[in-house]
Design a protein around this motif. Structure first.
Motif, PDB file in Angstrom:
ATOM      1  N   GLN A 168       0.832  -1.212   0.000  1.00  0.00           N
ATOM      2  CA  GLN A 168       0.000   0.000   0.000  1.00  0.00           C
ATOM      3  C   GLN A 168       0.860   1.253   0.000  1.00  0.00           C
ATOM      4  O   GLN A 168       0.617   2.189  -0.766  1.00  0.00           O
ATOM      5  CB  GLN A 168      -0.904   0.008   1.242  1.00  0.00           C
ATOM      6  CG  GLN A 168      -2.031  -1.003   1.160  1.00  0.00           C
ATOM      7  CD  GLN A 168      -3.225  -0.598   2.027  1.00  0.00           C
ATOM      8  OE1 GLN A 168      -3.072   0.152   2.988  1.00  0.00           O
ATOM      9  NE2 GLN A 168      -4.393  -1.096   1.684  1.00  0.00           N
ATOM     10  N   LEU A 176       2.567   1.913  -3.421  1.00  0.00           N
ATOM     11  CA  LEU A 176       1.643   2.394  -4.449  1.00  0.00           C
ATOM     12  C   LEU A 176       1.072   3.768  -4.102  1.00  0.00           C
ATOM     13  O   LEU A 176       0.815   4.588  -4.978  1.00  0.00           O
ATOM     14  CB  LEU A 176       0.521   1.384  -4.653  1.00  0.00           C
ATOM     15  CG  LEU A 176       1.008   0.181  -5.463  1.00  0.00           C
ATOM     16  CD1 LEU A 176       0.164  -1.047  -5.195  1.00  0.00           C
ATOM     17  CD2 LEU A 176       1.042   0.503  -6.951  1.00  0.00           C
ATOM     18  N   ALA A 177       0.936   4.018  -2.794  1.00  0.00           N
ATOM     19  CA  ALA A 177       0.418   5.322  -2.372  1.00  0.00           C
ATOM     20  C   ALA A 177       1.417   6.430  -2.677  1.00  0.00           C
ATOM     21  O   ALA A 177       1.033   7.581  -2.911  1.00  0.00           O
ATOM     22  CB  ALA A 177       0.092   5.300  -0.886  1.00  0.00           C
ATOM     23  N   ARG A 194       3.008   6.871  -5.274  1.00  0.00           N
ATOM     24  CA  ARG A 194       2.700   7.326  -6.611  1.00  0.00           C
ATOM     25  C   ARG A 194       1.621   8.407  -6.587  1.00  0.00           C
ATOM     26  O   ARG A 194       1.822   9.517  -7.084  1.00  0.00           O
ATOM     27  CB  ARG A 194       2.189   6.137  -7.419  1.00  0.00           C
ATOM     28  CG  ARG A 194       2.567   6.246  -8.847  1.00  0.00           C
ATOM     29  CD  ARG A 194       2.140   5.026  -9.573  1.00  0.00           C
ATOM     30  NE  ARG A 194       3.212   4.627 -10.466  1.00  0.00           N
ATOM     31  CZ  ARG A 194       3.032   3.806 -11.484  1.00  0.00           C
ATOM     32  NH1 ARG A 194       1.853   3.259 -11.687  1.00  0.00           N
ATOM     33  NH2 ARG A 194       4.034   3.523 -12.263  1.00  0.00           N
ATOM     34  N   THR A 195       0.480   8.108  -5.969  1.00  0.00           N
ATOM     35  CA  THR A 195      -0.612   9.073  -5.886  1.00  0.00           C
ATOM     36  C   THR A 195      -0.154  10.359  -5.221  1.00  0.00           C
ATOM     37  O   THR A 195      -0.400  11.464  -5.710  1.00  0.00           O
ATOM     38  CB  THR A 195      -1.773   8.500  -5.048  1.00  0.00           C
ATOM     39  OG1 THR A 195      -1.855   7.111  -5.291  1.00  0.00           O
ATOM     40  CG2 THR A 195      -3.056   9.195  -5.361  1.00  0.00           C
ATOM     41  N   LYS A 217     -13.200  12.684  -6.406  1.00  0.00           N
ATOM     42  CA  LYS A 217     -12.350  12.371  -7.546  1.00  0.00           C
ATOM     43  C   LYS A 217     -11.007  13.054  -7.383  1.00  0.00           C
ATOM     44  O   LYS A 217     -10.920  14.156  -6.853  1.00  0.00           O
ATOM     45  CB  LYS A 217     -13.011  12.881  -8.831  1.00  0.00           C
ATOM     46  CG  LYS A 217     -14.146  12.036  -9.353  1.00  0.00           C
ATOM     47  CD  LYS A 217     -13.857  11.666 -10.826  1.00  0.00           C
ATOM     48  CE  LYS A 217     -14.900  10.766 -11.406  1.00  0.00           C
ATOM     49  NZ  LYS A 217     -16.168  11.464 -11.644  1.00  0.00           N
ATOM     50  N   LEU A 218      -9.969  12.394  -7.899  1.00  0.00           N
ATOM     51  CA  LEU A 218      -8.614  12.922  -7.808  1.00  0.00           C
ATOM     52  C   LEU A 218      -8.523  14.347  -8.373  1.00  0.00           C
ATOM     53  O   LEU A 218      -7.906  15.227  -7.786  1.00  0.00           O
ATOM     54  CB  LEU A 218      -7.671  11.990  -8.577  1.00  0.00           C
ATOM     55  CG  LEU A 218      -6.192  12.118  -8.252  1.00  0.00           C
ATOM     56  CD1 LEU A 218      -5.946  11.784  -6.802  1.00  0.00           C
ATOM     57  CD2 LEU A 218      -5.376  11.202  -9.149  1.00  0.00           C
ATOM     58  N   SER A 231      -7.406  13.525   2.679  1.00  0.00           N
ATOM     59  CA  SER A 231      -7.644  12.085   2.617  1.00  0.00           C
ATOM     60  C   SER A 231      -7.965  11.535   3.994  1.00  0.00           C
ATOM     61  O   SER A 231      -8.855  10.715   4.174  1.00  0.00           O
ATOM     62  CB  SER A 231      -6.423  11.358   2.082  1.00  0.00           C
ATOM     63  OG  SER A 231      -6.190  11.740   0.764  1.00  0.00           O
ATOM     64  N   ASP A 246      -9.707  10.696  -2.932  1.00  0.00           N
ATOM     65  CA  ASP A 246     -10.308   9.866  -3.964  1.00  0.00           C
ATOM     66  C   ASP A 246     -10.391   8.447  -3.439  1.00  0.00           C
ATOM     67  O   ASP A 246      -9.379   7.848  -3.061  1.00  0.00           O
ATOM     68  CB  ASP A 246      -9.415   9.944  -5.217  1.00  0.00           C
ATOM     69  CG  ASP A 246     -10.032   9.198  -6.386  1.00  0.00           C
ATOM     70  OD1 ASP A 246     -10.988   8.434  -6.163  1.00  0.00           O
ATOM     71  OD2 ASP A 246      -9.554   9.393  -7.515  1.00  0.00           O
ATOM     72  N   GLU A 256     -10.918   5.751  -5.010  1.00  0.00           N
ATOM     73  CA  GLU A 256     -10.436   4.749  -5.965  1.00  0.00           C
ATOM     74  C   GLU A 256      -8.932   4.528  -5.866  1.00  0.00           C
ATOM     75  O   GLU A 256      -8.437   3.471  -6.212  1.00  0.00           O
ATOM     76  CB  GLU A 256     -10.737   5.198  -7.401  1.00  0.00           C
ATOM     77  CG  GLU A 256     -12.184   5.528  -7.659  1.00  0.00           C
ATOM     78  CD  GLU A 256     -13.032   4.278  -7.761  1.00  0.00           C
ATOM     79  OE1 GLU A 256     -12.749   3.474  -8.660  1.00  0.00           O
ATOM     80  OE2 GLU A 256     -13.936   4.106  -6.922  1.00  0.00           O
ATOM     81  N   THR A 257      -8.200   5.564  -5.463  1.00  0.00           N
ATOM     82  CA  THR A 257      -6.751   5.430  -5.405  1.00  0.00           C
ATOM     83  C   THR A 257      -6.308   5.444  -3.952  1.00  0.00           C
ATOM     84  O   THR A 257      -7.045   5.877  -3.070  1.00  0.00           O
ATOM     85  CB  THR A 257      -6.056   6.591  -6.136  1.00  0.00           C
ATOM     86  OG1 THR A 257      -6.606   7.799  -5.631  1.00  0.00           O
ATOM     87  CG2 THR A 257      -6.245   6.505  -7.615  1.00  0.00           C
ATOM     88  N   SER A 306      -3.597   6.705  -1.101  1.00  0.00           N
ATOM     89  CA  SER A 306      -2.548   7.681  -0.796  1.00  0.00           C
ATOM     90  C   SER A 306      -2.172   7.537   0.673  1.00  0.00           C
ATOM     91  O   SER A 306      -2.868   6.856   1.430  1.00  0.00           O
ATOM     92  CB  SER A 306      -3.044   9.095  -1.077  1.00  0.00           C
ATOM     93  OG  SER A 306      -3.996   9.472  -0.108  1.00  0.00           O
TER      94      SER A 306
END
Lengths: 334, 299
Positions: free
Chosen positions: B90, B93-94, B96-97, B157-158, B235, B241, B243-244, B246
């Motif tokens: 997690q 990958l977070a 990246r966001t 949404k982002l 967040s 968002d 969906e993603t 962070s």
């Protein structure tokens, strides 16, 4: 037809007191009358010198002629058309053809530009030629002001000496191929030892290219050297104008006489006559209507305090002084 | 004409990179910060290859047991959540966001702020008045109610998170760049450019902009750092968002799970990453601050 003609050119600056002073204490705003009713014409290929002390309106006049400052009153007539009402094409031509050399070579070059970009800026901004030709002209211009293009084009201003910087300043003005150069004390920030070199360069370029010039200085020796005609200013008014030799050899106006009498001679044994004028140069804030030199002039009478005699520019070769009291002055000295 | 202008810009930019590298390397703290940022960038770029699991994959340990709320171990380096998600995956990958949100909103906000500051400062008068009052209005805008309304209107949404961050963050850079522009436009070389015939836009972007650049980069770094913090707060409060994933979102999940007092590892990893990244950016900006304000330089 004169290249540039100034007709009753006047510039006032308003000093507004702070909000509290204005509204609560009711202080009126005051006017600095930097330039007052200036009449003068500069012909093709002619160098007009403007002499005067600090604060006499020399720089303001330069800025107005270069179109960087709008006049409060009066006209700047460029090749027969009044700049204030001229169409865009004439103004663009004036913008290109009347170029300025600035006083301070340390402040007038963008510190983030390389020498080649500084010199190329004018032609690029006005799109005078294509990039290649601009590059060629910049190189030959740099060579023309005595800077080896191979050595200097990539340098930044902070890597140059004062004299080199002023040469870059001159190159950036001349690369536009102007018909008139306004030089606002271009030597005053330089060391005495390199002034002669820059002055020679200026005259040499003037001979080659034949531009006319308004050359401003407080140094009469330099003006006697470069100028064809000389105008002497005091607190925004023109005091005397005429061919440079005549003004310096036989000054008419009491102020010019005092100014020339005050030029230092590099000989400690020479005794200079002490000028009879007293007091300090004041600031042109809300000045009285008459001659601004009158409060310090030993010959002034009531007429001097009441009215100012404007110069008449119809005959540019005439030597004339804006003085009511010429008939009572002694033939020489003060 | 356009091509030659572009190539000249490229030329200057290339010369610029060397200079920026030198600026960053000149200060030990910014050197550390720069390296950390590079590490984060590499992690973000290769995140899908680095992460051993999918962020929302329930993992089982080698004994076949459901791995719920495991503390860090060799198998799960940063532990797992109560639903058995691998925290290391997690986190990677977070990154990246978080970096995308930081970079995009930081850069957009500095572009808006710089242009408004340059134009207001250069033209002055009515233009300045209008633009600066607009900035003042945004100064009065509280962030949270603003983002709540925005998310309520448009959904989580982002893009809208970025929009909300940008609209709030550009104001400070606009003011600072305006002040610097006012001081630079009075220098004589600007008058000289005018005398040579340079237009207003040319003076703003060719003569003034390079002179405010160090300050601009300083605020770009600040803006990126603030965007990351703001995104994390948003967040954490559930306005990110959905969906993603962070770092702030990970903390939000922890809060929702109610295991805050138990799962210290769940709390530690994203918090440390936020602090490290923001600190790195502040360190790098510190080097630019020294360029923008030479008095800070060590003598």
């Amino acid at each position: 037809m004169a290249l540039i003609e100034l007709n009753q050119l006047t510039r006032h600056f308003e000093i507004r007191p702070g909000l509290v002073d204005r509204t609560v204490r009711g202080k009126p705003s005051r006017l600095i009358k930097a330039v007052e009713s200036l009449n003068i014409a500069v012909g093709e290929n002619e160098i007009l010198g403007i002499a005067g002390e600090s604060g006499c309106g020399k720089s303001t006049t330069c800025m107005m002629i270069a179109g960087l400052l709008p006049p409060t009153r009066g006209q700047i007539i460029y090749r027969g058309s009044d700049l204030a009402t001229a169409d865009a094409a004439v103004r663009k031509e004036h913008r290109r053809n009347v170029q300025m050399i600035f006083q301070d070579p340390y402040e007038s070059l963008n510190p983030r530009f390389r020498v080649a970009d500084i010199v190329a800026e004018g032609p690029r901004a006005l799109r005078l030629w294509d990039q290649k030709e601009i590059g060629d002209r910049v190189e030959s211009m740099l060579a023309g002001v005595g800077l080896n293009p191979g050595k200097y084009t990539e340098r930044f201003p902070h890597e140059l000496s004062g004299g080199e910087r002023q040469r870059v300043g001159i190159a950036s003005a001349l690369v536009m191929q102007p018909v008139m150069i306004i030089a606002d004390e271009p030597l005053s920030m330089l060391d005495v030892s390199i002034r002669a070199g820059i002055l020679d360069l200026f005259r040499e370029l003037q001979d080659q290219r034949g531009f006319s010039s308004v050359y401003v200085s407080h140094d009469l020796a330099i003006l006697g050297n470069v100028a064809d005609r000389l105008m002497v200013m005091y607190l925004g008014q023109a005091m005397e104008v005429g061919p440079v030799e005549q003004v310096i050899r036989s000054p008419k106006h009491p102020y010019t006489r005092a100014l020339i009498g005050a030029v230092a001679v590099p000989d400690p044994r020479v005794k200079r006559p002490v000028p009879k004028i007293s007091g300090d140069i004041s600031r042109p804030i809300d000045p009285p209507p008459g001659c601004r030199f009158a409060p310090r002039c030993p010959y002034a009478d009531d007429s001097c305090h009441d009215t100012f005699l404007e110069l008449d520019t119809s005959d540019p070769t005439r030597h004339q002084a804006a003085c009511h009291r010429l008939h009572v002055l002694p033939d020489e000295g003060l | 004409m356009l091509a030659s202008t572009a190539s000249r810009w490229l030329h200057t930019a290339r010369l610029g990179i060397g200079e920026h590298y030198r600026i960053i390397q000149s200060n030990p703290l910014s050197r550390i910060g720069f390296r950390l940022i590079v590490v984060f960038l590499v992690i973000a770029a290769f995140a899908p290859w680095i992460a051993p699991h999918d962020p929302w994959e329930m993992v089982y340990d080698k004994d076949g047991q459901f791995a719920s709320l495991r503390p860090p171990s060799w198998e799960f380096p940063l532990g797992t959540t109560h639903l058995g998600y691998d925290l290391f995956s997690q986190l990677v990958l977070a990154a990246r966001t978080t970096l995308v949100i930081g970079a995009v909103s930081g850069i957009i906000s500095i572009l808006i702020g710089a242009n408004i500051g340059l134009i207001a400062g250069y033209y002055g008068g009515k233009v300045d008045e209008v633009l600066m009052r607009l900035t003042d209005i945004l100064y009065g805008m509280p962030f949270l109610p603003f983002i709540i309304v925005l998310i309520a209107l448009f959904g989580r949404k982002l893009e809208f998170v970025i929009l909300a961050i940008v609209l709030i963050i550009w104001r400070t850079s606009a003011r600072v760049i305006r002040a610097q522009t006012i001081s630079i436009k009075q220098r004589q070389f600007i008058l000289a450019a005018k005398a040579r015939g340079a237009s207003d836009l040319r003076i703003i972007y060719r003569h003034i902009l390079p002179n405010v650049l160090p300050l601009l980069l300083l605020y770009a770094a600040f803006n990126i750092a603030w965007s990351i913090i703001t995104e994390a707060s948003a967040s954490f409060l559930g306005f990110g968002d959905g969906e993603t994933i962070s770092w702030g979102g990970m903390l939000y999940e922890l809060w929702l799970s109610g295991k805050t007092r138990v799962a210290w590892w769940w709390f530690a990893a994203p918090s440390i990453c936020i602090v490290l990244l923001v600190t790195s950016l502040v360190f790098v900006s510190r080097a630019y601050e020294e360029v923008a304000n030479p008095r800070l330089r060590k003598r």
